[in-house]
Design a protein around this motif. Structure first.
Motif, PDB file in Angstrom:
ATOM      1  N   LEU A 185     -16.809   4.367  -8.982  1.00 36.08           N
ATOM      2  CA  LEU A 185     -17.302   4.455  -7.603  1.00 36.08           C
ATOM      3  C   LEU A 185     -16.345   5.270  -6.740  1.00 36.08           C
ATOM      4  CD1 LEU A 185     -19.428   3.470  -5.504  1.00 36.08           C
ATOM      5  CD2 LEU A 185     -17.993   1.463  -5.155  1.00 36.08           C
ATOM      6  N   ILE A 186     -15.051   4.995  -6.889  1.00 34.04           N
ATOM      7  CA  ILE A 186     -14.022   5.703  -6.105  1.00 34.04           C
ATOM      8  C   ILE A 186     -14.026   7.191  -6.438  1.00 34.04           C
ATOM      9  CG2 ILE A 186     -11.528   5.936  -5.719  1.00 34.04           C
ATOM     10  CD1 ILE A 186     -11.371   2.864  -6.419  1.00 34.04           C
TER      11      ILE A 186
ATOM     12  N   TYR B 235      -5.185   1.305  -3.473  1.00 37.27           N
ATOM     13  CA  TYR B 235      -5.647   0.392  -2.426  1.00 37.27           C
ATOM     14  C   TYR B 235      -7.133   0.074  -2.610  1.00 37.27           C
ATOM     15  CZ  TYR B 235      -7.215  -1.142   2.181  1.00 37.27           C
ATOM     16  OH  TYR B 235      -7.805  -1.840   3.219  1.00 37.27           O
ATOM     17  N   LEU B 236      -7.934   1.104  -2.824  1.00 38.17           N
ATOM     18  CA  LEU B 236      -9.378   0.887  -2.973  1.00 38.17           C
ATOM     19  C   LEU B 236      -9.693   0.087  -4.242  1.00 38.17           C
ATOM     20  CD1 LEU B 236     -10.659   4.425  -1.912  1.00 38.17           C
ATOM     21  CD2 LEU B 236     -10.863   2.306  -0.587  1.00 38.17           C
ATOM     22  N   LYS B 237      -8.934   0.327  -5.294  1.00 42.18           N
ATOM     23  CA  LYS B 237      -9.196  -0.347  -6.575  1.00 42.18           C
ATOM     24  C   LYS B 237      -8.631  -1.769  -6.600  1.00 42.18           C
ATOM     25  CE  LYS B 237      -9.061   0.662 -11.537  1.00 42.18           C
ATOM     26  NZ  LYS B 237      -8.529  -0.577 -12.100  1.00 42.18           N
ATOM     27  N   ASP B 238      -7.374  -1.931  -6.211  1.00 40.07           N
ATOM     28  CA  ASP B 238      -6.695  -3.217  -6.378  1.00 40.07           C
ATOM     29  C   ASP B 238      -6.911  -4.178  -5.209  1.00 40.07           C
ATOM     30  OD1 ASP B 238      -5.745  -2.173  -8.751  1.00 40.07           O
ATOM     31  OD2 ASP B 238      -3.855  -1.492  -7.866  1.00 40.07           O
ATOM     32  N   VAL B 239      -6.980  -3.639  -3.992  1.00 37.68           N
ATOM     33  CA  VAL B 239      -7.141  -4.500  -2.811  1.00 37.68           C
ATOM     34  C   VAL B 239      -8.619  -4.712  -2.496  1.00 37.68           C
ATOM     35  CG1 VAL B 239      -6.625  -4.777  -0.352  1.00 37.68           C
ATOM     36  CG2 VAL B 239      -4.909  -3.767  -1.882  1.00 37.68           C
ATOM     37  N   GLN B 240      -9.376  -3.623  -2.469  1.00 42.53           N
ATOM     38  CA  GLN B 240     -10.795  -3.722  -2.097  1.00 42.53           C
ATOM     39  C   GLN B 240     -11.717  -3.926  -3.296  1.00 42.53           C
ATOM     40  OE1 GLN B 240     -11.534  -4.274   0.865  1.00 42.53           O
ATOM     41  NE2 GLN B 240      -9.574  -3.695   1.791  1.00 42.53           N
TER      42      GLN B 240
ATOM     43  N   ARG C 220     -10.671  13.829   6.053  1.00 42.37           N
ATOM     44  CA  ARG C 220     -10.830  13.769   4.604  1.00 42.37           C
ATOM     45  C   ARG C 220      -9.464  13.877   3.943  1.00 42.37           C
ATOM     46  NH1 ARG C 220     -14.812  17.655   0.940  1.00 42.37           N
ATOM     47  NH2 ARG C 220     -14.183  16.817  -1.088  1.00 42.37           N
ATOM     48  N   VAL C 221      -9.176  12.992   2.998  1.00 40.99           N
ATOM     49  CA  VAL C 221      -7.871  12.987   2.323  1.00 40.99           C
ATOM     50  C   VAL C 221      -8.077  12.878   0.816  1.00 40.99           C
ATOM     51  CG1 VAL C 221      -6.649  11.927   4.270  1.00 40.99           C
ATOM     52  CG2 VAL C 221      -7.692  10.471   2.521  1.00 40.99           C
ATOM     53  N   LYS C 222      -6.985  13.151   0.080  1.00 44.07           N
ATOM     54  CA  LYS C 222      -7.022  13.008  -1.376  1.00 44.07           C
ATOM     55  C   LYS C 222      -6.667  11.572  -1.758  1.00 44.07           C
ATOM     56  CE  LYS C 222      -6.011  17.839  -2.440  1.00 44.07           C
ATOM     57  NZ  LYS C 222      -5.110  18.772  -3.147  1.00 44.07           N
ATOM     58  N   LEU C 223      -6.994  11.222  -2.993  1.00 46.46           N
ATOM     59  CA  LEU C 223      -6.789   9.840  -3.438  1.00 46.46           C
ATOM     60  C   LEU C 223      -5.310   9.483  -3.614  1.00 46.46           C
ATOM     61  CD1 LEU C 223      -9.703   9.433  -6.018  1.00 46.46           C
ATOM     62  CD2 LEU C 223      -9.505   8.354  -3.766  1.00 46.46           C
ATOM     63  N   ASN C 224      -4.426  10.482  -3.641  1.00 46.86           N
ATOM     64  CA  ASN C 224      -2.988  10.165  -3.731  1.00 46.86           C
ATOM     65  C   ASN C 224      -2.340  10.041  -2.352  1.00 46.86           C
ATOM     66  OD1 ASN C 224      -2.948  12.826  -2.963  1.00 46.86           O
ATOM     67  ND2 ASN C 224      -1.752  13.565  -4.737  1.00 46.86           N
TER      68      ASN C 224
ATOM     69  N   MET D 200       0.954   2.090  -0.225  1.00 44.61           N
ATOM     70  CA  MET D 200       0.147   2.222  -1.442  1.00 44.61           C
ATOM     71  C   MET D 200      -0.576   3.567  -1.438  1.00 44.61           C
ATOM     72  SD  MET D 200      -1.718  -1.518  -1.781  1.00 44.61           S
ATOM     73  CE  MET D 200      -2.347  -1.214  -3.444  1.00 44.61           C
ATOM     74  N   LYS D 201      -0.878   4.070  -2.629  1.00 41.87           N
ATOM     75  CA  LYS D 201      -1.756   5.229  -2.719  1.00 41.87           C
ATOM     76  C   LYS D 201      -3.179   4.774  -2.428  1.00 41.87           C
ATOM     77  CE  LYS D 201       0.912   8.158  -5.847  1.00 41.87           C
ATOM     78  NZ  LYS D 201       0.919   8.874  -7.144  1.00 41.87           N
ATOM     79  N   LEU D 202      -3.945   5.677  -1.813  1.00 41.68           N
ATOM     80  CA  LEU D 202      -5.315   5.337  -1.427  1.00 41.68           C
ATOM     81  C   LEU D 202      -6.127   4.854  -2.619  1.00 41.68           C
ATOM     82  CD1 LEU D 202      -7.606   5.300   0.667  1.00 41.68           C
ATOM     83  CD2 LEU D 202      -7.964   7.742   0.203  1.00 41.68           C
TER      84      LEU D 202
END
Length: 300
Positions: free
Chosen positions: A33-34, A22-27, A49-53, A17-19
């Motif tokens: 906020l993201i 993952y943060l939106k759908d799983v968490q 540190r990474v990008k959201l993709n 999954m893209k980060l």
């Protein structure tokens, strides 16, 4: 568990999954906020540190820092705060009657928010006041304040779910014929400039569950649990069925000053899932002195 960070570990079925997803759908974190955390550099994977993709992998450790520097245009004031529960994500206080929760034009200071900002400052916490629930000026009892954006988002979302319970105790005029029941009547705000609400079919769905706890010569002590959260909901519903609250000058239209100086309404119980651990919190606070004195007066 770090108090300022949410730590997530990627499971097998989440790999690929893209980060952001993952943060939106799983968490279940909000897009706002993201996005804000990403712009501030408060999201990392395996300490980088990474990008959201970024494509997440099995066992990746995702750290989401919930702390950010914020300020509010509210003057901190030393006001007694009755803390019922507190941790790094939220604080629940027992609000006294006669106190406004947040500054307004009519009440620019002396509010609960002024006192909380002073309290946070004294503890060295960089929190702003994020009200999750509100109470009328003359209603006493439990009120929830989130300490960070994540907790506020989570609690505000959960407020509309079945397992989030807000219960009140009220002293009303007269004795109810039915000792328990559900009032399901829409509440509407008329456009005459008044803050007063009425039961009207044009209004929003409003559901109040009630049960009589004790009956007295001149009234009942009742427990009320809200299934919806409309302004003045309890006061409007109880007046509509012929049992206004003692001291309610806006809806009761009865002079009760010899009994009590404010509406006899107290938010005594909260049950809700903790935003971080998801464990259920159950908090209760007893009747304040003026409601106890009111009951003694109407017993005889």
């Amino acid at each position: 568990m770090e108090k300022n960070k949410l730590i997530f570990r990627v499971k097998g079925n989440e790999e690929g999954m893209k980060l952001r997803a993952y943060l939106k759908d799983v968490q279940k974190l909000s897009s706002r906020l993201i996005k804000g955390a990403a712009l501030d550099g408060r999201i990392s994977v395996n300490n980088n540190r990474v990008k959201l993709n970024y494509i997440i992998k099995l066992d990746d450790e995702i750290a989401f820092d919930v702390e950010k520097k914020e300020s509010q245009n509210i003057e901190p004031e030393k006001i007694d705060i009755d803390v019922v529960y507190e941790d790094s994500d939220l604080i629940v206080v027992n609000k006294q009657p006669g106190i406004v929760v947040h500054p307004t034009k009519s009440y620019p200071n002396g509010t609960l928010a002024n006192g909380l900002l002073y309290y946070f400052k004294e503890k060295g916490e960089q929190c702003i006041v994020r009200l999750v629930s509100r109470l009328d000026m003359d209603t006493s009892g439990l009120i929830i304040i989130a300490k960070n954006q994540f907790a506020h988002m989570s609690l505000a979302r959960d407020m509309h779910k079945e397992d989030f319970e807000k219960s009140y105790l009220a002293v009303v005029h007269g004795n109810l014929k039915e000792k328990e029941g559900i009032i399901n009547l829409p509440i509407y705000r008329t456009d005459d400039g008044s803050i007063r609400r009425v039961v009207d079919e044009r209004g929003q769905e409003s559901i109040t569950c009630y049960s009589v706890q004790e009956s007295f010569n001149k009234g009942d002590l009742i427990k009320l649990t809200l299934k919806t959260g409309r302004t003045h909901q309890i006061r409007v519903h109880m007046t509509h069925i012929g049992h206004p609250l003692y001291g309610d000058t806006l809806y009761g239209q009865i002079e009760d000053k010899e009994y009590i100086e404010r509406q006899a309404l107290h938010a005594y119980r909260l049950v809700f899932p903790h935003p971080r651990t998801r464990e259920m919190l159950e908090l209760e606070i007893g009747l304040p002195k003026d409601l106890q004195e009111l009951i003694e007066k109407i017993k005889n």
